[in-house]
Design a protein around this motif. Structure first.
Motif, PDB file in Angstrom:
ATOM      1  N   MET A   1      40.577  51.908   4.762  1.00  0.00           N
ATOM      2  CA  MET A   1      40.163  50.803   4.009  1.00  0.00           C
ATOM      3  C   MET A   1      39.501  49.780   5.161  1.00  0.00           C
ATOM      4  O   MET A   1      39.008  48.875   4.248  1.00  0.00           O
ATOM      5  CB  MET A   1      41.561  50.431   3.596  1.00  0.00           C
ATOM      6  N   GLU A   2      39.788  49.777   6.264  1.00  0.00           N
ATOM      7  CA  GLU A   2      39.275  48.429   6.888  1.00  0.00           C
ATOM      8  C   GLU A   2      39.291  49.019   8.639  1.00  0.00           C
ATOM      9  O   GLU A   2      39.789  50.013   8.979  1.00  0.00           O
ATOM     10  CB  GLU A   2      40.390  47.314   6.980  1.00  0.00           C
ATOM     11  N   ALA A   3      38.428  48.335   9.352  1.00  0.00           N
ATOM     12  CA  ALA A   3      38.542  48.556  10.847  1.00  0.00           C
ATOM     13  C   ALA A   3      38.962  47.296  11.567  1.00  0.00           C
ATOM     14  O   ALA A   3      38.697  46.046  10.924  1.00  0.00           O
ATOM     15  CB  ALA A   3      37.044  48.639  10.735  1.00  0.00           C
ATOM     16  N   ARG A   4      39.829  47.348  12.555  1.00  0.00           N
ATOM     17  CA  ARG A   4      40.263  46.300  13.293  1.00  0.00           C
ATOM     18  C   ARG A   4      39.183  46.136  14.718  1.00  0.00           C
ATOM     19  O   ARG A   4      39.307  46.927  15.265  1.00  0.00           O
ATOM     20  CB  ARG A   4      41.668  46.392  13.576  1.00  0.00           C
ATOM     21  N   GLU A   5      38.791  44.994  14.873  1.00  0.00           N
ATOM     22  CA  GLU A   5      37.494  44.722  15.801  1.00  0.00           C
ATOM     23  C   GLU A   5      38.202  43.950  16.774  1.00  0.00           C
ATOM     24  O   GLU A   5      38.698  43.034  16.247  1.00  0.00           O
ATOM     25  CB  GLU A   5      36.189  44.615  15.400  1.00  0.00           C
ATOM     26  N   LEU A   6      38.142  44.318  18.152  1.00  0.00           N
ATOM     27  CA  LEU A   6      38.761  43.249  19.267  1.00  0.00           C
ATOM     28  C   LEU A   6      37.727  42.762  19.950  1.00  0.00           C
ATOM     29  O   LEU A   6      36.697  43.606  20.456  1.00  0.00           O
ATOM     30  CB  LEU A   6      39.646  43.799  19.960  1.00  0.00           C
ATOM     31  N   TYR A   7      37.466  41.605  20.230  1.00  0.00           N
ATOM     32  CA  TYR A   7      36.400  40.709  21.216  1.00  0.00           C
ATOM     33  C   TYR A   7      37.293  39.948  21.959  1.00  0.00           C
ATOM     34  O   TYR A   7      38.525  39.436  21.773  1.00  0.00           O
ATOM     35  CB  TYR A   7      35.654  40.112  20.301  1.00  0.00           C
ATOM     36  N   GLN A   8      36.397  39.593  23.072  1.00  0.00           N
ATOM     37  CA  GLN A   8      36.832  38.501  23.973  1.00  0.00           C
ATOM     38  C   GLN A   8      36.042  37.249  24.048  1.00  0.00           C
ATOM     39  O   GLN A   8      34.602  37.642  24.198  1.00  0.00           O
ATOM     40  CB  GLN A   8      37.233  39.056  25.660  1.00  0.00           C
ATOM     41  N   THR A   9      36.520  36.237  23.893  1.00  0.00           N
ATOM     42  CA  THR A   9      35.502  35.078  23.887  1.00  0.00           C
ATOM     43  C   THR A   9      34.780  35.010  25.097  1.00  0.00           C
ATOM     44  O   THR A   9      35.318  34.742  26.536  1.00  0.00           O
ATOM     45  CB  THR A   9      36.377  33.817  23.623  1.00  0.00           C
ATOM     46  N   PRO A  10      33.407  35.152  25.285  1.00  0.00           N
ATOM     47  CA  PRO A  10      32.610  34.854  26.547  1.00  0.00           C
ATOM     48  C   PRO A  10      32.717  33.343  26.990  1.00  0.00           C
ATOM     49  O   PRO A  10      32.880  32.562  26.409  1.00  0.00           O
ATOM     50  CB  PRO A  10      31.134  35.065  26.065  1.00  0.00           C
TER      51      PRO A  10
END
Length: 324
Positions: free
Chosen positions: A7-16
């Motif tokens: 139903m959804e995807a969890r995406e992880l990022y780090q602030t550059p």
């Protein structure tokens, strides 16, 4: 990193670090360019975005280095176009990328006048996993009656990288365009493009429009026509068609920006060929780019479609017979 359910995807990022001091919505727009700013702001308001585990307003400033978690809802099943068994000419295929040679008459995206029978419908049948990628992985478009090469991302990371490359003008796109009139040498059209003032279905060179740059060089000359190699720096709607028409060399057969012009004393064969060519003589012939995941340099080419190749043969015979 991408996790989640169907139903959804969890995406992880780090602030550059170089984005320190920027607003959260501005940073997200750079990290997720496939989504509109308004959609990202909506997700922030709905609590779908967490910064180091906490909620932050869209206007909140980041210091750099934070972990941003975005819960990306999968498209509503009712909103995903139907998969249709439409034949595709696949030029290249790997786990992350498809390159398709689009025929004339095939619309790229479903719309009000074309809810089915589009390239997107065909792609969803060819690879059902594309339902999880924005616009079924299509990152740029060709007009309905323009033929040639189109890039399709098969994964979200590939999609983001291709969008980045296009925005940075790192994808080399070369078209073949048959235009009216003789052009002696190559050149550049650097003129902004926007909606026509009175006909909103057309585009036009407009000082209030968006930046648009088109380069061209001569590939072959005929009596009253020229085959051009056209290179795009930008990708505005109808860009090649509008720019070439603006310099007095409209694309042959273009139903929107040109009218039929026949060489004086043209043969019956030439008159029939030009009069019977009812689409713009424009073909996306070459693509050069870095692979969106491996960075391997890639180059693709698609031969001219039969109708355009036949028209060039007729014009070449007409030119030879006239001794031009």
């Amino acid at each position: 990193m991408r996790q989640g359910t169907h139903m959804e995807a969890r995406e992880l990022y780090q602030t550059p670090p170089e984005l320190a001091g920027q607003r959260l919505d501005q940073v997200l727009a750079l990290l997720l360019p496939e989504y509109s700013r308004s959609r990202l702001q909506e997700w922030i308001r709905a609590g779908r975005v967490a910064v180091d585990g906490a909620q932050l307003a869209a206007s909140g400033r980041l210091r750099g280095g934070e972990q941003i978690c975005v819960q990306v809802p999968r498209q509503n099943a009712d909103a995903v176009p139907a998969a249709e068994a439409i034949a595709l000419d696949i030029v290249h295929e790997d786990a992350d990328l498809l390159v398709v040679n689009k025929p004339a008459g095939l619309v790229v995206h479903p719309g009000a006048g074309n809810p089915v029978g589009t390239l997107m419908n065909a792609l969803l049948h060819y690879d059902p996993g594309l339902a999880d990628v924005p616009r079924a992985g299509i990152v740029h478009r060709l007009d309905k009656d323009t033929t040639g090469l189109l890039l399709v991302a098969r994964t979200l990371p590939a999609h983001k990288r291709l969008v980045d490359q296009l925005a940075a003008r790192e994808v080399h796109r070369e078209y073949l365009a048959l235009v009216q009139g003789q052009i002696i040498a190559g050149g550049t059209v650097d003129a902004p493009i926007g909606r026509h003032r009175t006909d909103r279905t057309r585009m036009a060179v407009s000082q209030g429009g968006r930046e648009a740059v088109t380069h061209y060089r001569v590939a072959q000359r005929f009596r009253q026509h020229t085959l051009l190699r056209v290179m795009l720096e930008t990708g505005r709607t109808h860009q090649i068609r509008v720019h070439l028409a603006s310099i007095g060399h409209a694309v042959v057969g273009d139903p929107t920006y040109s009218r039929l012009r026949l060489p004086p004393g043209a043969s019956a064969e030439c008159v029939a060929a030009l009069g019977g060519f009812h689409r713009q003589a424009l073909h996306a012939a070459r693509l050069e780019l870095a692979h969106p995941i491996s960075d391997e340099p890639l180059e693709f080419a698609a031969p001219l479609p039969a109708d355009m190749a036949d028209l060039l043969d007729v014009l070449a015979r007409d030119t030879e017979q006239a001794g031009a």
